[in-house]
Design an enzyme around this catalytic site. Sequence first.
Site, PDB file in Angstrom:
ATOM      1  N   ASP A 174      22.934  61.099  40.959  1.00 33.19           N
ATOM      2  CA  ASP A 174      22.328  61.836  39.857  1.00 33.19           C
ATOM      3  C   ASP A 174      21.262  60.963  39.214  1.00 33.19           C
ATOM      4  O   ASP A 174      21.520  59.797  38.877  1.00 33.19           O
ATOM      5  CB  ASP A 174      23.383  62.214  38.818  1.00 33.19           C
ATOM      6  CG  ASP A 174      24.334  63.301  39.328  1.00 33.19           C
ATOM      7  OD1 ASP A 174      24.138  63.780  40.459  1.00 33.19           O
ATOM      8  OD2 ASP A 174      25.260  63.670  38.575  1.00 33.19           O
ATOM      9  N   ASP A 209      27.549  77.068  38.400  1.00 36.58           N
ATOM     10  CA  ASP A 209      28.139  76.113  37.461  1.00 36.58           C
ATOM     11  C   ASP A 209      28.829  76.888  36.349  1.00 36.58           C
ATOM     12  O   ASP A 209      28.179  77.677  35.644  1.00 36.58           O
ATOM     13  CB  ASP A 209      27.058  75.211  36.864  1.00 36.58           C
ATOM     14  CG  ASP A 209      26.241  74.501  37.943  1.00 36.58           C
ATOM     15  OD1 ASP A 209      26.813  74.199  39.005  1.00 36.58           O
ATOM     16  OD2 ASP A 209      25.047  74.257  37.718  1.00 36.58           O
TER      17      ASP A 209
END
Length: 239
Positions: A10, A131
């Site tokens: 990330d 998500d």
Amino acid sequence: MTLTIYPAIDLKAGQVVRLAEGDMARATVYGDDPAAQAAAFRAAGARWLHVVDLDGAFAGESRNGAAVEAILKATTAQVQVGGGIRSLAIIEHWLALGVARVVIGTAALDNPQLVRAAARAHPGRIVVAVDAVGGMVATRGWASVSTLTAADVANRFQDAGVAALLFTDVARDGLLKGVNVEATAALAATVAIPVIASGGVAGLDDIHALKAHPNIEGVITGRALYDGRLTLAAALAAA
């Protein structure tokens, strides 16, 4: 059944980080050389890497492009990239640079036709990110929660030809609480599209639990690897 293990990289301001529950203010920095991290994961046996431009997810456009390009040059692993990818031009930009798959989240809700067009043009190379916060789908870097369930979004793309659905339980992401196997398996049971699990992987028990469910194709793991609770070699062996 074999699970694919996707080590996560990330990116925030060019650094390798992990967030807690998707909160940019709760970022732990694990390194400032994403390319070296990618090379290390490949050396440990990773066949895939999951790369997220966190700044891009909030901005709606690429913010860590140089880091992603450095990762692509540093590894022979296949790379899937997400974060702020909201146009066909950006999708094609990344694919042309050598990204194996592009992950589309916010745009999948706002512009489902983009997903369909991209999947038609690039079969097997488009992943839809689903998500969820409290069962409802979140967008824009998880900053906005919709009125749609994960299954609602997944069913929109049942016939679109996408490579996979990436399901993240935001409430568990980066917290090492254990993956939400029940919700992931429930989603996998509703669609024919392979599902990739994400959020909360704490150790080998999560991998064994996910392996037991058909249609769960893989699992993304980040903090457990970076904190040393899980080694990539052990994860790959268990998978």
